[in-house]
Design a protein around this motif. Structure first.
Motif, PDB file in Angstrom:
ATOM      1  N   LEU A 250       0.813  -1.218   0.000  1.00  0.00           N
ATOM      2  CA  LEU A 250       0.000   0.000   0.000  1.00  0.00           C
ATOM      3  C   LEU A 250       0.847   1.270   0.000  1.00  0.00           C
ATOM      4  CD1 LEU A 250      -2.046  -2.235   1.324  1.00  0.00           C
ATOM      5  CD2 LEU A 250      -3.410  -0.207   1.734  1.00  0.00           C
ATOM      6  N   GLN A 251       2.134   1.150  -0.276  1.00  0.00           N
ATOM      7  CA  GLN A 251       2.974   2.336  -0.371  1.00  0.00           C
ATOM      8  C   GLN A 251       2.384   3.311  -1.383  1.00  0.00           C
ATOM      9  OE1 GLN A 251       6.098   2.889   1.410  1.00  0.00           O
ATOM     10  NE2 GLN A 251       5.478   4.933   0.774  1.00  0.00           N
ATOM     11  N   GLY A 252       2.161   4.550  -0.960  1.00  0.00           N
ATOM     12  CA  GLY A 252       1.603   5.579  -1.832  1.00  0.00           C
ATOM     13  C   GLY A 252       0.096   5.666  -1.818  1.00  0.00           C
ATOM     14  N   VAL A 253      -0.589   4.664  -1.271  1.00  0.00           N
ATOM     15  CA  VAL A 253      -2.054   4.637  -1.273  1.00  0.00           C
ATOM     16  C   VAL A 253      -2.606   5.656  -0.267  1.00  0.00           C
ATOM     17  CG1 VAL A 253      -4.086   3.235  -0.738  1.00  0.00           C
ATOM     18  CG2 VAL A 253      -2.205   2.266  -2.062  1.00  0.00           C
ATOM     19  N   TYR A 254      -3.547   6.459  -0.725  1.00  0.00           N
ATOM     20  CA  TYR A 254      -4.158   7.501   0.106  1.00  0.00           C
ATOM     21  C   TYR A 254      -5.163   6.878   1.085  1.00  0.00           C
ATOM     22  CZ  TYR A 254      -7.012  11.633   1.261  1.00  0.00           C
ATOM     23  OH  TYR A 254      -7.716  12.620   1.909  1.00  0.00           O
ATOM     24  N   ILE A 255      -4.934   7.098   2.373  1.00  0.00           N
ATOM     25  CA  ILE A 255      -5.818   6.589   3.410  1.00  0.00           C
ATOM     26  C   ILE A 255      -6.163   7.746   4.340  1.00  0.00           C
ATOM     27  CG2 ILE A 255      -6.082   4.991   5.349  1.00  0.00           C
ATOM     28  CD1 ILE A 255      -3.942   3.222   3.993  1.00  0.00           C
TER      29      ILE A 255
END
Length: 259
Positions: A250-255
């Motif tokens: 999930l590196q870079g995934v907006y949460i």
């Protein structure tokens, strides 16, 4: 100490724990427990037959590189004050991680605590200071539906990915924030700040910036890849860390924070 999944008979104890720990508004609490309760996805700790800690691992999806993947999103991680600093929440987090084959995600209240329990920050947004413009402006705001917001959100985050939202998630967000919407963009407003701003084009960025300044908004947060960041000047932005995950996938995934 017993660590296990919740049971329907825990309903009132779960609500009481959330109410006391978070001092929650009754309307929100009733909404959440009416729409998000899923006992098989709630992990609890019991001591002397008392429910002393719990977390809700909501089943969700994230999208990245054009594909959707399952995840669990932790909310309502709570422990009664007298049972804190005993490693209980750490055991609940471990039990949650072991229960699923997919990554676990969350938006942290205390980031160092989750880092110590194997979570890393997946992404950040850029925060920009704004100066209000006290002059009459064209009304650029438009009406929106959840479908409109979701379409903008998905397209704006298509490059790096994001935790996805269903209609209930959009309902929680629009009840909790004031929403400003323009053609091809929206912003969630809280306490004079645009805490989430998504725009799809330079025209939408210009309209949104004009609307925010006209409303006296003092801070705007947006994706680094956003046309709004380009319009204001990325070099002026201050990085703000966002959500966390157990998996480097999930590196870079907006949460962001959601329910």
């Amino acid at each position: 100490m017993i660590i296990e999944r919740a049971k329907p008979s825990d309903y009132q104890e779960l609500k009481q724990l959330w109410l006391i720990v978070f001092d929650e508004e009754p309307t929100f609490l009733e909404h959440f427990f009416a729409t998000r309760i899923s006992y098989q996805n709630i992990f609890v700790a019991r001591k002397d037959d008392k429910l002393v800690s719990a977390l809700h691992a909501l089943p969700l999806y994230y999208h990245k590189q054009g594909e959707e993947h399952p995840t669990s999103y932790i909310v309502g991680a709570a422990t009664y004050r007298e049972y804190r600093r005993q490693g209980i929440m750490g055991k609940l987090l471990e039990a949650t991680r072991e229960a699923y084959d997919h990554p676990i995600t969350l938006f942290p209240a205390v980031r160092p605590f989750y880092e110590a329990n194997g979570y890393f920050t997946t992404s950040s947004v850029l925060s920009f200071s704004l100066e209000a413009e006290n002059r009459e402006r064209e009304n650029l705001a438009v009406q929106y539906t959840f479908h409109d917001l979701d379409a903008i959100y998905r397209k704006a985050t298509s490059e790096e990915g994001a935790l996805l939202r269903d209609n209930e998630a959009w309902s929680f967000l629009t009840e909790g924030y004031e929403v400003l919407s323009v053609e091809g963009g929206y912003a969630f407003i809280s306490e004079g700040k645009a805490v989430e701003t998504m725009v799809l084009s330079s025209d939408a960025a210009s309209s949104m910036l004009s609307l925010l300044k006209g409303r006296g908004i003092t801070e705007v947060r947006t994706l680094e890849s956003s046309p709004l960041a380009n319009l204001i000047g990325r070099e002026k932005g201050v990085p703000i860390p966002m959500g966390m995950s157990t998996s480097k996938e999930l590196q870079g995934v907006y949460i962001a924070e959601q329910y």
